[in-house]
Design a protein around this motif. Structure first.
Motif, PDB file in Angstrom:
ATOM      1  N   ASP A  61      33.406   2.960  63.721  1.00 24.60           N
ATOM      2  CA  ASP A  61      34.591   2.665  62.919  1.00 24.60           C
ATOM      3  C   ASP A  61      35.819   2.481  63.816  1.00 24.60           C
ATOM      4  O   ASP A  61      35.741   2.533  65.050  1.00 24.60           O
ATOM      5  CB  ASP A  61      34.807   3.739  61.847  1.00 24.60           C
ATOM      6  N   ASP A  62      36.973   2.248  63.191  1.00 22.80           N
ATOM      7  CA  ASP A  62      38.172   1.932  63.967  1.00 22.80           C
ATOM      8  C   ASP A  62      38.771   3.157  64.659  1.00 22.80           C
ATOM      9  O   ASP A  62      39.772   3.040  65.371  1.00 22.80           O
ATOM     10  CB  ASP A  62      39.212   1.238  63.088  1.00 22.80           C
ATOM     11  N   ARG A  63      38.186   4.315  64.461  1.00 24.03           N
ATOM     12  CA  ARG A  63      38.571   5.529  65.196  1.00 24.03           C
ATOM     13  C   ARG A  63      37.547   5.870  66.278  1.00 24.03           C
ATOM     14  O   ARG A  63      37.569   6.938  66.846  1.00 24.03           O
ATOM     15  CB  ARG A  63      38.731   6.698  64.221  1.00 24.03           C
ATOM     16  N   PHE A 106      30.438  -0.007  56.209  1.00 15.57           N
ATOM     17  CA  PHE A 106      31.560   0.453  55.394  1.00 15.57           C
ATOM     18  C   PHE A 106      32.262  -0.737  54.782  1.00 15.57           C
ATOM     19  O   PHE A 106      32.305  -1.831  55.373  1.00 15.57           O
ATOM     20  CB  PHE A 106      32.579   1.220  56.256  1.00 15.57           C
ATOM     21  N   ASP A 107      32.856  -0.542  53.592  1.00 16.07           N
ATOM     22  CA  ASP A 107      33.750  -1.554  53.049  1.00 16.07           C
ATOM     23  C   ASP A 107      35.202  -1.161  53.357  1.00 16.07           C
ATOM     24  O   ASP A 107      35.471  -0.093  53.931  1.00 16.07           O
ATOM     25  CB  ASP A 107      33.509  -1.784  51.555  1.00 16.07           C
ATOM     26  N   SER A 108      36.144  -2.002  52.977  1.00 14.14           N
ATOM     27  CA  SER A 108      37.553  -1.761  53.315  1.00 14.14           C
ATOM     28  C   SER A 108      38.167  -0.621  52.516  1.00 14.14           C
ATOM     29  O   SER A 108      39.263  -0.154  52.842  1.00 14.14           O
ATOM     30  CB  SER A 108      38.364  -3.039  53.099  1.00 14.14           C
ATOM     31  N   GLU A 109      37.472  -0.148  51.479  1.00 13.08           N
ATOM     32  CA  GLU A 109      37.944   0.991  50.697  1.00 13.08           C
ATOM     33  C   GLU A 109      37.461   2.312  51.264  1.00 13.08           C
ATOM     34  O   GLU A 109      37.759   3.374  50.714  1.00 13.08           O
ATOM     35  CB  GLU A 109      37.469   0.850  49.241  1.00 13.08           C
ATOM     36  N   GLY A 110      36.698   2.270  52.349  1.00 16.52           N
ATOM     37  CA  GLY A 110      36.185   3.490  52.951  1.00 16.52           C
ATOM     38  C   GLY A 110      34.874   3.967  52.378  1.00 16.52           C
ATOM     39  O   GLY A 110      34.423   5.082  52.684  1.00 16.52           O
ATOM     40  N   ASN A 111      34.217   3.137  51.558  1.00 16.10           N
ATOM     41  CA  ASN A 111      32.911   3.484  51.017  1.00 16.10           C
ATOM     42  C   ASN A 111      31.833   3.217  52.065  1.00 16.10           C
ATOM     43  O   ASN A 111      31.790   2.142  52.665  1.00 16.10           O
ATOM     44  CB  ASN A 111      32.607   2.666  49.766  1.00 16.10           C
ATOM     45  N   LEU A 112      30.962   4.184  52.274  1.00 18.86           N
ATOM     46  CA  LEU A 112      29.826   4.053  53.173  1.00 18.86           C
ATOM     47  C   LEU A 112      28.620   3.583  52.367  1.00 18.86           C
ATOM     48  O   LEU A 112      28.222   4.228  51.397  1.00 18.86           O
ATOM     49  CB  LEU A 112      29.527   5.412  53.818  1.00 18.86           C
ATOM     50  N   VAL A 130      25.510   4.642  48.193  1.00 17.95           N
ATOM     51  CA  VAL A 130      26.904   4.572  48.602  1.00 17.95           C
ATOM     52  C   VAL A 130      27.485   5.975  48.565  1.00 17.95           C
ATOM     53  O   VAL A 130      27.136   6.789  47.703  1.00 17.95           O
ATOM     54  CB  VAL A 130      27.710   3.620  47.693  1.00 17.95           C
ATOM     55  N   CYS A 131      28.340   6.265  49.540  1.00 19.55           N
ATOM     56  CA  CYS A 131      29.084   7.525  49.570  1.00 19.55           C
ATOM     57  C   CYS A 131      30.560   7.181  49.694  1.00 19.55           C
ATOM     58  O   CYS A 131      30.966   6.488  50.632  1.00 19.55           O
ATOM     59  CB  CYS A 131      28.637   8.390  50.744  1.00 19.55           C
ATOM     60  N   TRP A 174      29.984  -7.161  45.224  1.00 18.81           N
ATOM     61  CA  TRP A 174      30.219  -5.733  45.431  1.00 18.81           C
ATOM     62  C   TRP A 174      31.498  -5.299  44.743  1.00 18.81           C
ATOM     63  O   TRP A 174      32.581  -5.808  45.017  1.00 18.81           O
ATOM     64  CB  TRP A 174      30.287  -5.404  46.920  1.00 18.81           C
ATOM     65  N   ASP A 175      31.363  -4.346  43.837  1.00 17.14           N
ATOM     66  CA  ASP A 175      32.487  -3.738  43.128  1.00 17.14           C
ATOM     67  C   ASP A 175      32.810  -2.424  43.834  1.00 17.14           C
ATOM     68  O   ASP A 175      32.144  -1.408  43.615  1.00 17.14           O
ATOM     69  CB  ASP A 175      32.105  -3.512  41.667  1.00 17.14           C
ATOM     70  N   ALA A 176      33.832  -2.431  44.707  1.00 19.37           N
ATOM     71  CA  ALA A 176      34.152  -1.267  45.532  1.00 19.37           C
ATOM     72  C   ALA A 176      34.811  -0.155  44.738  1.00 19.37           C
ATOM     73  O   ALA A 176      34.880   0.986  45.209  1.00 19.37           O
ATOM     74  CB  ALA A 176      35.066  -1.687  46.685  1.00 19.37           C
ATOM     75  N   VAL A 177      35.308  -0.439  43.540  1.00 17.18           N
ATOM     76  CA  VAL A 177      35.934   0.586  42.701  1.00 17.18           C
ATOM     77  C   VAL A 177      34.890   1.220  41.785  1.00 17.18           C
ATOM     78  O   VAL A 177      34.735   2.442  41.725  1.00 17.18           O
ATOM     79  CB  VAL A 177      37.091  -0.011  41.890  1.00 17.18           C
ATOM     80  N   GLY A 178      34.144   0.390  41.079  1.00 19.91           N
ATOM     81  CA  GLY A 178      33.101   0.899  40.192  1.00 19.91           C
ATOM     82  C   GLY A 178      31.820   1.287  40.903  1.00 19.91           C
ATOM     83  O   GLY A 178      30.925   1.871  40.306  1.00 19.91           O
TER      84      GLY A 178
END
Length: 267
Positions: A61-63, A106-112, A130-131, A174-178
């Motif tokens: 990841d970016d860290r 990972f998606d941009s919402e931080g979902n693994l 998904v986590c 991909w629905d990153a919220v639902g």
């Protein structure tokens, strides 16, 4: 065949190449219970991740944290680069242990998002999970036979998953919220050669690069799922590929038959 340079040899089933911000190239050694590194100055080394470990897919990841699927420990683990002990982040979905986790992104919402194909010797459906950033874990698919490589198309609205045992790649919104993979359909058939698609990587050219395990090649697809071309490789079992974000190494490939980390020279 394009010119192929050997960056490292003698690796024990390498998988999941990825880069940290200092330009270090990493991959896992599935049969070596370790993470292997190659620095820009040519020095190499390993981080051992425990007896019984079988690291598979790798995501940085970016860290500069190194996230990897550990099929031997049925868990997803993480190392804070460069020298901390691996931490287990996910090992169950509700009361069900992860079943041979294989690859992750990972998606941009931080979902693994991660694939759990089960044993490679069984022809039963695996699952994709998904986590969320707050630790909610759920399944998003239970119908694919050996779900393997996982990535997004450029707009991150389309999630691609390789189904190795059926030699095809699926695409769905991909629905990153639902947390839903909506209307997945077959995006590409990878043909009769080899065992099927393994790792998937989106290139800087917005083409999709699929390692064809057992097929001695990468298949390169247009965003529509149409095959653009193939890249022939010297070993039978490419497992994954990645692009050096600095452009120094270009396209690199992990190959398990010969235990090599390769560079594809476009010149």
């Amino acid at each position: 065949m394009k010119n192929i340079d050997i960056l490292a040899d003698g690796l024990r089933f390498p998988e999941g190449p990825a880069f940290t911000s200092d330009g270090t190239l990493w991959c896992v050694e599935q049969e070596g219970a370790s993470l292997f590194w190659l620095k820009p100055d040519g020095t190499t080394g390993r981080i051992q991740v425990g007896i019984g470990s079988r690291p598979n897919g790798l995501y940085i990841d970016d860290r500069d944290r190194l996230w990897f699927c550990d099929s031997g420990m049925h868990a997803i683990r993480c190392i804070n680069y460069p020298d901390q002990e691996p931490e287990t982040l996910v090992d169950h979905i509700h009361d069900e242990p992860l079943d041979w986790p294989n690859d992750l992104t990972f998606d941009s919402e931080g979902n693994l998002l991660f694939t759990c194909p089960g044993s490679p010797d069984e022809d039963e459906p695996g699952f994709v999970g998904v986590c969320t950033a707050v630790g909610e874990v759920k399944k998003i698919s239970e119908k694919l036979f050996y779900p393997n490589g996982i990535t997004f198309l450029p707009n991150e609205k389309t999630l691609l998953i390789a189904e190795t045992h059926r030699k095809r790649i699926w695409a769905g919104r991909w629905d990153a919220v639902g947390l839903n993979w909506i209307n997945p359909t077959v995006w590409a058939e990878t043909g009769s050669g080899g065992f099927g698609p393994d790792g998937l990587t989106l290139g800087p050219d917005n083409l999709l690069y699929a390692a064809i395990y057992g097929g001695s090649c990468l298949h390169v697809y247009k965003p529509t799922g149409v095959l653009s071309h193939s890249i022939k490789l010297p070993g039978e079992n490419p497992t994954h590929c990645a692009f050096d974000p600095t452009g120094r190494l270009g396209l690199v490939v992990t190959e398990a038959q010969k235990g090599q980390l390769l560079r594809v020279n476009e010149q």
